[in-house]
Design an enzyme around this catalytic site. Sequence first.
Site, PDB file in Angstrom:
ATOM      1  N   PRO A 262       0.827  -1.221   0.000  1.00 53.12           N
ATOM      2  CA  PRO A 262       0.000   0.000   0.000  1.00 53.12           C
ATOM      3  C   PRO A 262       0.855   1.263   0.000  1.00 53.12           C
ATOM      4  CG  PRO A 262      -0.209  -1.200   2.088  1.00 53.12           C
ATOM      5  CD  PRO A 262       0.604  -2.054   1.180  1.00 53.12           C
TER       6      PRO A 262
ATOM      7  N   GLU B  48       3.040  -7.349   8.153  1.00 52.69           N
ATOM      8  CA  GLU B  48       3.339  -5.917   8.009  1.00 52.69           C
ATOM      9  C   GLU B  48       4.296  -5.628   6.853  1.00 52.69           C
ATOM     10  OE1 GLU B  48       1.806  -3.432   9.902  1.00 52.69           O
ATOM     11  OE2 GLU B  48       0.624  -5.186  10.497  1.00 52.69           O
TER      12      GLU B  48
ATOM     13  N   ARG C  55      -3.641  -8.471 -20.601  1.00 48.31           N
ATOM     14  CA  ARG C  55      -4.539  -8.122 -21.708  1.00 48.31           C
ATOM     15  C   ARG C  55      -3.891  -7.144 -22.686  1.00 48.31           C
ATOM     16  NH1 ARG C  55      -7.244  -3.412 -21.031  1.00 48.31           N
ATOM     17  NH2 ARG C  55      -9.145  -3.939 -22.151  1.00 48.31           N
TER      18      ARG C  55
ATOM     19  N   ASP D 163     -10.374   2.007 -24.139  1.00 45.88           N
ATOM     20  CA  ASP D 163     -10.309   1.738 -22.701  1.00 45.88           C
ATOM     21  C   ASP D 163     -10.325   3.050 -21.934  1.00 45.88           C
ATOM     22  OD1 ASP D 163      -9.940  -0.944 -23.097  1.00 45.88           O
ATOM     23  OD2 ASP D 163      -7.825  -0.967 -22.528  1.00 45.88           O
TER      24      ASP D 163
HETATM   25  N1  ADE Z   1      -0.931  -5.072   0.019  1.00 44.44           N
HETATM   26  C1  ADE Z   1      -1.804  -4.628   0.940  1.00 44.44           C
HETATM   27  N2  ADE Z   1      -2.523  -3.604   0.481  1.00 44.44           N
HETATM   28  C2  ADE Z   1      -2.099  -3.355  -0.793  1.00 44.44           C
HETATM   29  C3  ADE Z   1      -2.438  -2.407  -1.785  1.00 44.44           C
HETATM   30  N3  ADE Z   1      -3.372  -1.487  -1.591  1.00 44.44           N
HETATM   31  N4  ADE Z   1      -1.790  -2.477  -2.961  1.00 44.44           N
HETATM   32  C4  ADE Z   1      -0.834  -3.395  -3.165  1.00 44.44           C
HETATM   33  N5  ADE Z   1      -0.464  -4.298  -2.262  1.00 44.44           N
HETATM   34  C5  ADE Z   1      -1.082  -4.304  -1.081  1.00 44.44           C
END
Ligand code: ADE
Length: 277
Positions: A92, A119, A161, A176
């Site tokens: 994230p 984590e 794709r 797209d």
């Molecule tokens: N792992 C946990 N959350 C994630 C996200 N939003 N994007 C990529 N990998 C992740």
Amino acid sequence: MRLDVVTIFPEYLEPLNVSLVGKARARGQLGVHVHDLREWTYDRHNTVDDTPYGGGPGMVMKTGPWGDALDTVLADGYESGAHAPTLVVPTPSGRPFTQELAVELSERPWLIFTPARYEGIDRRVMDEYATRVDVLEVSIGDYVLAGGEAAVLVITEAVARLLPGVLGNAESHRDDSFAPGAMAGLLEGPVYTKPPEWRGRDIPDVLLSGHHGRIARWRRDEALKRTAAHRPDLIERCDPRAFDKKDRETLFILGWAPDPAGEPYGRFWRRPDAVEQ
Ligand code: ADE
């Protein structure tokens, strides 16, 4: 293209056997290799995680199994003729995954995904491999998943794709949402197919007119409406020189106007006097 995925949940990657990605694999357009990280653990409990230095909640994935796994995957890949690997690390805290990044990844010959649980992975692993290969940390959105495997599926599908010959009709990419070109920066509008009437609902007459110019115009208006409603940030980001006279009229009706401070190339903003659509 070659794809490797190292994970503690190989079964999570089963969807790579079906649909578009599965077919690309079957046709040999994509070589997919899923590896169980626990193969590179040597203790009784197949431990892949430990408590974080500095304290705090959760667990951190250990350097040892990741280092041994990646060394093996890299050596195997090179041995079978793959080259120029890119390590794709779903997290994230990574760079946002966009269509542009999907295109960039689709041009690379070999992607190695390292989805983490807990984590995340001890930082030293990526610091180490960054000295040898390209490492890209990628986020699929502003939310936190329980692990990176779902992100691998998302990225793989968006990339696969785009590979030559994977989609039946090469034109299918053209309109797209997010694709470069005439509709650059706009979301795709609604689509319809047969029958022409369903539960009393008709399809827009223009689509039956056979008039390509009018159809293109209608599609563009719908794209503008949809983008203004769902992604006003994309309208604000559009280069206003890409808007023709009719676009400007449509945007005005939708409550947008060029920023007076920026004329003649003023970007479009919601007019302060506009009523909520
Ligand atoms: N792992 C946990 N959350 C994630 C996200 N939003 N994007 C990529 N990998 C992740």
